[in-house]
Design a protein around this motif. Sequence first.
Motif, PDB file in Angstrom:
ATOM      1  N   LEU A 192       0.836  -1.206   0.000  1.00  0.00           N
ATOM      2  CA  LEU A 192       0.000   0.000   0.000  1.00  0.00           C
ATOM      3  C   LEU A 192       0.867   1.251   0.000  1.00  0.00           C
ATOM      4  O   LEU A 192       0.534   2.245  -0.666  1.00  0.00           O
ATOM      5  CB  LEU A 192      -0.928  -0.004   1.217  1.00  0.00           C
ATOM      6  N   VAL A 193       1.972   1.230   0.730  1.00  0.00           N
ATOM      7  CA  VAL A 193       2.891   2.370   0.726  1.00  0.00           C
ATOM      8  C   VAL A 193       3.392   2.638  -0.690  1.00  0.00           C
ATOM      9  O   VAL A 193       3.441   3.779  -1.156  1.00  0.00           O
ATOM     10  CB  VAL A 193       4.081   2.126   1.676  1.00  0.00           C
ATOM     11  N   ARG A 194       3.756   1.579  -1.398  1.00  0.00           N
ATOM     12  CA  ARG A 194       4.239   1.727  -2.772  1.00  0.00           C
ATOM     13  C   ARG A 194       3.157   2.329  -3.669  1.00  0.00           C
ATOM     14  O   ARG A 194       3.455   3.125  -4.566  1.00  0.00           O
ATOM     15  CB  ARG A 194       4.679   0.372  -3.314  1.00  0.00           C
TER      16      ARG A 194
ATOM     17  N   LEU B   4       3.083 -26.062  -2.521  1.00  0.00           N
ATOM     18  CA  LEU B   4       2.622 -25.683  -3.854  1.00  0.00           C
ATOM     19  C   LEU B   4       1.211 -25.098  -3.772  1.00  0.00           C
ATOM     20  O   LEU B   4       0.915 -24.073  -4.403  1.00  0.00           O
ATOM     21  CB  LEU B   4       2.640 -26.895  -4.780  1.00  0.00           C
ATOM     22  N   SER B   5       0.344 -25.720  -3.000  1.00  0.00           N
ATOM     23  CA  SER B   5      -1.021 -25.200  -2.805  1.00  0.00           C
ATOM     24  C   SER B   5      -0.975 -23.817  -2.167  1.00  0.00           C
ATOM     25  O   SER B   5      -1.731 -22.917  -2.551  1.00  0.00           O
ATOM     26  CB  SER B   5      -1.829 -26.155  -1.927  1.00  0.00           C
ATOM     27  N   PHE B   6      -0.092 -23.650  -1.201  1.00  0.00           N
ATOM     28  CA  PHE B   6       0.074 -22.358  -0.528  1.00  0.00           C
ATOM     29  C   PHE B   6       0.424 -21.262  -1.532  1.00  0.00           C
ATOM     30  O   PHE B   6      -0.169 -20.183  -1.539  1.00  0.00           O
ATOM     31  CB  PHE B   6       1.171 -22.501   0.529  1.00  0.00           C
ATOM     32  N   ARG B   7       1.377 -21.533  -2.438  1.00  0.00           N
ATOM     33  CA  ARG B   7       1.804 -20.523  -3.400  1.00  0.00           C
ATOM     34  C   ARG B   7       0.698 -20.194  -4.393  1.00  0.00           C
ATOM     35  O   ARG B   7       0.506 -19.031  -4.774  1.00  0.00           O
ATOM     36  CB  ARG B   7       3.052 -21.001  -4.150  1.00  0.00           C
ATOM     37  N   ILE B   8      -0.051 -21.204  -4.824  1.00  0.00           N
ATOM     38  CA  ILE B   8      -1.146 -20.955  -5.770  1.00  0.00           C
ATOM     39  C   ILE B   8      -2.229 -20.097  -5.125  1.00  0.00           C
ATOM     40  O   ILE B   8      -2.697 -19.114  -5.703  1.00  0.00           O
ATOM     41  CB  ILE B   8      -1.733 -22.290  -6.267  1.00  0.00           C
ATOM     42  N   VAL B   9      -2.630 -20.468  -3.910  1.00  0.00           N
ATOM     43  CA  VAL B   9      -3.665 -19.712  -3.205  1.00  0.00           C
ATOM     44  C   VAL B   9      -3.196 -18.283  -2.942  1.00  0.00           C
ATOM     45  O   VAL B   9      -3.952 -17.320  -3.107  1.00  0.00           O
ATOM     46  CB  VAL B   9      -4.047 -20.407  -1.884  1.00  0.00           C
ATOM     47  N   ASN B  10      -1.926 -18.137  -2.562  1.00  0.00           N
ATOM     48  CA  ASN B  10      -1.431 -16.812  -2.190  1.00  0.00           C
ATOM     49  C   ASN B  10      -1.304 -15.854  -3.360  1.00  0.00           C
ATOM     50  O   ASN B  10      -1.343 -14.646  -3.179  1.00  0.00           O
ATOM     51  CB  ASN B  10      -0.079 -16.937  -1.480  1.00  0.00           C
ATOM     52  N   PHE B  11      -1.158 -16.379  -4.558  1.00  0.00           N
ATOM     53  CA  PHE B  11      -1.128 -15.513  -5.731  1.00  0.00           C
ATOM     54  C   PHE B  11      -2.401 -14.671  -5.785  1.00  0.00           C
ATOM     55  O   PHE B  11      -2.364 -13.477  -6.093  1.00  0.00           O
ATOM     56  CB  PHE B  11      -0.996 -16.349  -6.996  1.00  0.00           C
ATOM     57  N   TYR B  12      -3.523 -15.287  -5.459  1.00  0.00           N
ATOM     58  CA  TYR B  12      -4.810 -14.592  -5.466  1.00  0.00           C
ATOM     59  C   TYR B  12      -5.097 -13.918  -4.123  1.00  0.00           C
ATOM     60  O   TYR B  12      -5.646 -12.814  -4.082  1.00  0.00           O
ATOM     61  CB  TYR B  12      -5.931 -15.576  -5.809  1.00  0.00           C
ATOM     62  N   ARG B  13      -4.711 -14.586  -3.041  1.00  0.00           N
ATOM     63  CA  ARG B  13      -5.002 -14.028  -1.721  1.00  0.00           C
ATOM     64  C   ARG B  13      -4.258 -12.726  -1.480  1.00  0.00           C
ATOM     65  O   ARG B  13      -4.822 -11.768  -0.945  1.00  0.00           O
ATOM     66  CB  ARG B  13      -4.653 -15.055  -0.635  1.00  0.00           C
ATOM     67  N   HIS B  14      -3.005 -12.656  -1.892  1.00  0.00           N
ATOM     68  CA  HIS B  14      -2.245 -11.430  -1.683  1.00  0.00           C
ATOM     69  C   HIS B  14      -2.802 -10.271  -2.507  1.00  0.00           C
ATOM     70  O   HIS B  14      -2.831  -9.126  -2.049  1.00  0.00           O
ATOM     71  CB  HIS B  14      -0.772 -11.658  -2.002  1.00  0.00           C
ATOM     72  N   LYS B  15      -3.264 -10.561  -3.716  1.00  0.00           N
ATOM     73  CA  LYS B  15      -3.917  -9.521  -4.508  1.00  0.00           C
ATOM     74  C   LYS B  15      -5.164  -9.007  -3.791  1.00  0.00           C
ATOM     75  O   LYS B  15      -5.435  -7.797  -3.767  1.00  0.00           O
ATOM     76  CB  LYS B  15      -4.295 -10.071  -5.883  1.00  0.00           C
ATOM     77  N   LYS B  16      -5.920  -9.933  -3.206  1.00  0.00           N
ATOM     78  CA  LYS B  16      -7.133  -9.557  -2.475  1.00  0.00           C
ATOM     79  C   LYS B  16      -6.787  -8.690  -1.270  1.00  0.00           C
ATOM     80  O   LYS B  16      -7.438  -7.675  -1.006  1.00  0.00           O
ATOM     81  CB  LYS B  16      -7.877 -10.818  -2.035  1.00  0.00           C
ATOM     82  N   TRP B  17      -5.750  -9.078  -0.525  1.00  0.00           N
ATOM     83  CA  TRP B  17      -5.352  -8.318   0.650  1.00  0.00           C
ATOM     84  C   TRP B  17      -4.891  -6.915   0.271  1.00  0.00           C
ATOM     85  O   TRP B  17      -5.222  -5.941   0.948  1.00  0.00           O
ATOM     86  CB  TRP B  17      -4.223  -9.046   1.378  1.00  0.00           C
ATOM     87  N   ILE B  18      -4.121  -6.802  -0.797  1.00  0.00           N
ATOM     88  CA  ILE B  18      -3.629  -5.497  -1.230  1.00  0.00           C
ATOM     89  C   ILE B  18      -4.787  -4.606  -1.671  1.00  0.00           C
ATOM     90  O   ILE B  18      -4.830  -3.412  -1.345  1.00  0.00           O
ATOM     91  CB  ILE B  18      -2.604  -5.674  -2.367  1.00  0.00           C
ATOM     92  N   THR B  19      -5.739  -5.181  -2.397  1.00  0.00           N
ATOM     93  CA  THR B  19      -6.919  -4.423  -2.822  1.00  0.00           C
ATOM     94  C   THR B  19      -7.734  -3.959  -1.622  1.00  0.00           C
ATOM     95  O   THR B  19      -8.185  -2.816  -1.557  1.00  0.00           O
ATOM     96  CB  THR B  19      -7.804  -5.274  -3.751  1.00  0.00           C
ATOM     97  N   ARG B  20      -7.903  -4.859  -0.645  1.00  0.00           N
ATOM     98  CA  ARG B  20      -8.658  -4.508   0.558  1.00  0.00           C
ATOM     99  C   ARG B  20      -7.957  -3.412   1.345  1.00  0.00           C
ATOM    100  O   ARG B  20      -8.594  -2.493   1.870  1.00  0.00           O
ATOM    101  CB  ARG B  20      -8.858  -5.757   1.427  1.00  0.00           C
ATOM    102  N   ASP B  21      -6.628  -3.501   1.438  1.00  0.00           N
ATOM    103  CA  ASP B  21      -5.834  -2.470   2.096  1.00  0.00           C
ATOM    104  C   ASP B  21      -6.085  -1.106   1.450  1.00  0.00           C
ATOM    105  O   ASP B  21      -6.280  -0.096   2.133  1.00  0.00           O
ATOM    106  CB  ASP B  21      -4.344  -2.818   1.963  1.00  0.00           C
ATOM    107  N   TYR B  22      -6.078  -1.069   0.138  1.00  0.00           N
ATOM    108  CA  TYR B  22      -6.252   0.194  -0.588  1.00  0.00           C
ATOM    109  C   TYR B  22      -7.672   0.733  -0.414  1.00  0.00           C
ATOM    110  O   TYR B  22      -7.856   1.944  -0.213  1.00  0.00           O
ATOM    111  CB  TYR B  22      -5.939  -0.014  -2.065  1.00  0.00           C
ATOM    112  N   LYS B  23      -8.680  -0.144  -0.471  1.00  0.00           N
ATOM    113  CA  LYS B  23     -10.061   0.299  -0.280  1.00  0.00           C
ATOM    114  C   LYS B  23     -10.257   0.877   1.117  1.00  0.00           C
ATOM    115  O   LYS B  23     -10.947   1.888   1.298  1.00  0.00           O
ATOM    116  CB  LYS B  23     -11.021  -0.867  -0.515  1.00  0.00           C
TER     117      LYS B  23
END
Length: 247
Positions: free
Chosen positions: A44-46, A216-235
């Motif tokens: 979010l800082v970036r 491997l499951s962790f990395r796949i899920v986190n690709f989408y989860r981190h995008k969601k968290w960043i979007t939520r942070d910005y909102k």
Amino acid sequence: MIISHKHKYIFIGLPFSASSAINKELIAQYDGEPLLAKHSNIPLVRKVFPDLELSDYYIFAVVRDPLDMCFSVYNKFVTNAYDVFTDPKYFVENGGHVDIRAREKYKVINEEGLNFQEFLQRYYANIPYDNFLSLNTNELNGIIFFDQLNTGFLQCLREIGLTPKRDLPIHNQTSKKIQNYTLESNFEQRLFFPFKYYNRKWFGQKIELKWFFNYLSFRIVNFYRHKKWITRDYKYYINRANKSMVD
């Protein structure tokens, strides 16, 4: 999150990691000032301050064992510390911080009497565990281990180039606590290994082939989860900014 342009540091206040105590001390003693929200993350800082040269800043946070952190979360639901899940003044729609999902979780945990392992199985076992440390881990220059809070804090100050003025005062401790817990054999490793391996710079984990597909499951899920968290942070940031303009 706390920043000091004078001393070139940023402290990331991860949830359930004594951020309140460190925030207050940095503001009171080391020329810190609030940046964005209490639990904002570096992405979010970036986004909000694209011209800020983060490489010029010493970035640090508190690292807490995920099992200990989850137990702290569970403890808050079971004890309803400060009545945050039942007193409307704490609800998001009334300007507080407790959303409806948290209140529903509180209701389920207490109505069904979930013990700690049942809580973990219900809310963490089906989707790979992660927390906001993973959003920031590659940006960190230093860390403070939660169980060595004062020692770690003073060491980070020295690495920034500051002379510590005193030991870290402790704030915001939960007075209501439940007793310890027991877990089934291997349950903790199965649940938390992918997170610890991803953040192995701090946890010192080595890959174990038997947990490869978990990771491997962790990395796949986190690709989408981190995008969601960043979007939520910005909102959340935009909503706070808009509310400040109205007020």
